[in-house]
Every structure is written in structure tokens, then in C-alpha cells.
Design an enzyme around this catalytic site. Structure first.
Site, PDB file in Angstrom:
ATOM      1  N   HIS A   1       0.823  -1.199   0.000  1.00  0.00           N
ATOM      2  CA  HIS A   1       0.000   0.000   0.000  1.00  0.00           C
ATOM      3  C   HIS A   1       0.867   1.264   0.000  1.00  0.00           C
ATOM      4  CE1 HIS A   1      -3.918  -2.083   1.552  1.00  0.00           C
ATOM      5  NE2 HIS A   1      -3.418  -2.623   0.461  1.00  0.00           N
TER       6      HIS A   1
ATOM      7  N   GLU B   1       0.730   4.024   1.663  1.00  0.00           N
ATOM      8  CA  GLU B   1       1.114   4.566   2.965  1.00  0.00           C
ATOM      9  C   GLU B   1       2.308   3.806   3.529  1.00  0.00           C
ATOM     10  OE1 GLU B   1      -1.779   3.498   1.874  1.00  0.00           O
ATOM     11  OE2 GLU B   1      -3.488   4.499   2.784  1.00  0.00           O
TER      12      GLU B   1
ATOM     13  N   CYS C   1      -6.253   2.035   5.085  1.00  0.00           N
ATOM     14  CA  CYS C   1      -6.901   0.820   5.618  1.00  0.00           C
ATOM     15  C   CYS C   1      -6.365   0.536   7.027  1.00  0.00           C
ATOM     16  CB  CYS C   1      -6.641  -0.364   4.695  1.00  0.00           C
ATOM     17  SG  CYS C   1      -4.953  -0.968   4.769  1.00  0.00           S
TER      18      CYS C   1
ATOM     19  N   CYS D   1      -2.565  -0.212   7.188  1.00  0.00           N
ATOM     20  CA  CYS D   1      -1.771   1.014   7.085  1.00  0.00           C
ATOM     21  C   CYS D   1      -1.909   1.848   8.357  1.00  0.00           C
ATOM     22  CB  CYS D   1      -2.196   1.827   5.860  1.00  0.00           C
ATOM     23  SG  CYS D   1      -1.694   1.055   4.319  1.00  0.00           S
TER      24      CYS D   1
HETATM   25  O1  LIG Z   1      -4.937   1.814   2.386  1.00  0.00           O
HETATM   26  C1  LIG Z   1      -4.824   1.483   1.181  1.00  0.00           C
HETATM   27  N1  LIG Z   1      -3.703   1.872   0.480  1.00  0.00           N
HETATM   28  C2  LIG Z   1      -3.459   1.443  -0.794  1.00  0.00           C
HETATM   29  O2  LIG Z   1      -2.432   1.778  -1.395  1.00  0.00           O
HETATM   30  N2  LIG Z   1      -4.406   0.628  -1.388  1.00  0.00           N
HETATM   31  C3  LIG Z   1      -4.185   0.147  -2.742  1.00  0.00           C
HETATM   32  C4  LIG Z   1      -4.084  -1.358  -2.840  1.00  0.00           C
HETATM   33  C5  LIG Z   1      -4.678  -1.637  -4.195  1.00  0.00           C
HETATM   34  O3  LIG Z   1      -3.655  -1.530  -5.185  1.00  0.00           O
HETATM   35  C6  LIG Z   1      -5.700  -0.529  -4.362  1.00  0.00           C
HETATM   36  C7  LIG Z   1      -7.111  -0.929  -3.942  1.00  0.00           C
HETATM   37  O4  LIG Z   1      -7.666  -1.621  -4.979  1.00  0.00           O
HETATM   38  P1  LIG Z   1      -9.232  -1.655  -5.278  1.00  0.00           P
HETATM   39  O5  LIG Z   1      -9.802  -0.250  -5.010  1.00  0.00           O
HETATM   40  O6  LIG Z   1      -9.282  -1.998  -6.746  1.00  0.00           O
HETATM   41  O7  LIG Z   1      -9.809  -2.701  -4.370  1.00  0.00           O
HETATM   42  O8  LIG Z   1      -5.298   0.522  -3.537  1.00  0.00           O
HETATM   43  C8  LIG Z   1      -5.547   0.262  -0.743  1.00  0.00           C
HETATM   44  C9  LIG Z   1      -5.776   0.664   0.517  1.00  0.00           C
HETATM   45  C10 LIG Z   1      -7.018   0.213   1.223  1.00  0.00           C
HETATM   46  O9  LIG Z   1      -8.030   1.116   1.026  1.00  0.00           O
HETATM   47 ZN   LIG Z   2      -3.516   0.137   3.440  1.00  0.00          ZN
END
Ligand SMILES: O=c1[nH]c(=O)n([C@H]2C[C@H](O)[C@@H](COP(=O)(O)O)O2)cc1CO
Ligand SMILES: [Zn+2]
Length: 161
Positions: free
Chosen positions: A78, A80, A103, A106
Site C-alpha cells: 500500500h 502509505e 486501511c 496502514c
Molecule cells: O490503504 C490502502 N492503500 C493502498 O495503497 N491501497 C491500494 C491497494 C490496491 O492496489 C488498491 C485498492 O484496490 P481496489 O480499489 O481496486 O480494491 O489501492 C488500498 C488501501 C485500502 O483502502
Molecule cells: Zn492500506
């Protein structure tokens, strides 16, 4: 001559940097960016969502459905967490700008690294249980949470002039 008055505010600048970082993401559905600043408003970490070192963007799956191991979810780092891992100094008392609300995983890393303020733009997953848990984790740790409302509708970078 008076100064320009259409310059970027600090919030627009750092959220803009977070969005620019997210533009590096290869995720076809959601591009997330993060920018961490210290108390002196210096950038000390940036990140976007992507596969870990050694995992090829062309060979690993970017899909969302089907067999868990055939989706991006178990593999992607992720934004963060990447920003935290990329940081160049202690994150104690720092602020993280994020394009999307973090999330719960994170949130744990944010709290444990000493970040004290989360400024986010989009809350598109606000009803997910992981988001509810994330808010609880951040609140329990006394991390300030701010939803940034951007007055500007867009920031343009013009490479032509
Ligand atoms: O905290 C986060 N930080 C983060 O970088 N992500 C990334 C992981 C995935 O590549 C994408 C989420 O994918 P999707 O919206 O298609 O479910 O975003 C997802 C989250 C969770 O919301
Ligand atoms: Zn996350």
C-alpha cells in the site's frame, strides 16, 4: 509588483504531491499516493501502491476477482506503507497526506511509526469494516484525522511553456 495570488497552499502542494506519486502506480483500478512531511513542512517520505521489489508489474496479477492468489491483494504494497518504508528520517510527530483514507493495516503502521496526523482526500471505502477498524486504531492512538476539501478543482502542470 504584488506577489502572485494563485500559488498553491501547503495543503494543495502536499496533496498534489501525493496525487503525483499515485500517478506512478500501475494498478489499473485504484492509484493511491502518500506524502509524509515533518513539523518543518519538509517532505520525508513518499509512496504509491505497487508490487514489492522483485515482483514484476507485468507478470504479477492486477485483477480483483477470482482465486485470492490470482488477484493483486496478497501482493500489493500500500502507498502509505511504501511512504513509511521510504522515509528518510524519524516519523515522530509527522503528518501524512494520502489520496485515499488508509486501511486498518496502514493505520497500524501509521500509529507505530509515530505519525500524528492523517490528511486524506477520498473516503471511497468508508463503509468497509477495515475502514471502521482503521478509524478506531487512529482514534485510539490520538492521531488527528482531517478530510481535505480542495478549493481548486484541478492543478495543471503545463510542459509546453
Ligand atoms: O490503504 C490502502 N492503500 C493502498 O495503497 N491501497 C491500494 C491497494 C490496491 O492496489 C488498491 C485498492 O484496490 P481496489 O480499489 O481496486 O480494491 O489501492 C488500498 C488501501 C485500502 O483502502
Ligand atoms: Zn492500506
Amino acid at each position: 509588483m504584488p506577489k502572485r495570488d494563485d500559488y498553491l497552499s501547503w495543503d494543495e502542494y502536499f496533496m498534489g504531491v501525493a496525487f503525483l506519486s499515485g500517478m506512478r502506480s500501475k494498478d489499473p483500478s485504484t492509484q493511491v499516493g502518500a506524502c509524509i512531511i515533518d513539523k518543518e513542512k519538509k517532505i520525508i517520505g513518499m509512496g504509491y501502491n505497487g508490487f514489492p521489489l522483485g515482483s514484476s508489474d507485468d507478470e504479477m496479477p492486477w485483477g480483483k476477482t477470482g482465486d485470492f492468489l490470482d488477484t493483486k491483494y496478497p501482493y500489493v504494497v500500500h502507498a502509505e506503507l511504501n511512504a513509511i518504508l521510504n522515509s528518510i528520517k524519524s516519523l515522530k510527530e509527522s503528518t501524512i497526506y494520502v489520496t485515499h483514507f488508509p486501511c486498518n493495516e496502514c493505520a497500524k503502521a501509521i500509529v507505530q511509526s509515530g505519525i500524528k496526523k492523517v490528511i486524506y482526500f477520498s473516503d471511497k471505502h468508508k463503509n468497509l469494516e477495515s475502514t471502521v477498524a482503521s478509524r478506531t486504531i487512529l482514534k485510539n492512538a490520538g492521531v488527528e484525522i482531517v478530510n481535505l476539501k480542495m478549493e481548486k478543482k484541478k492543478i495543471v502542470i503545463n510542459f509546453k511553456d
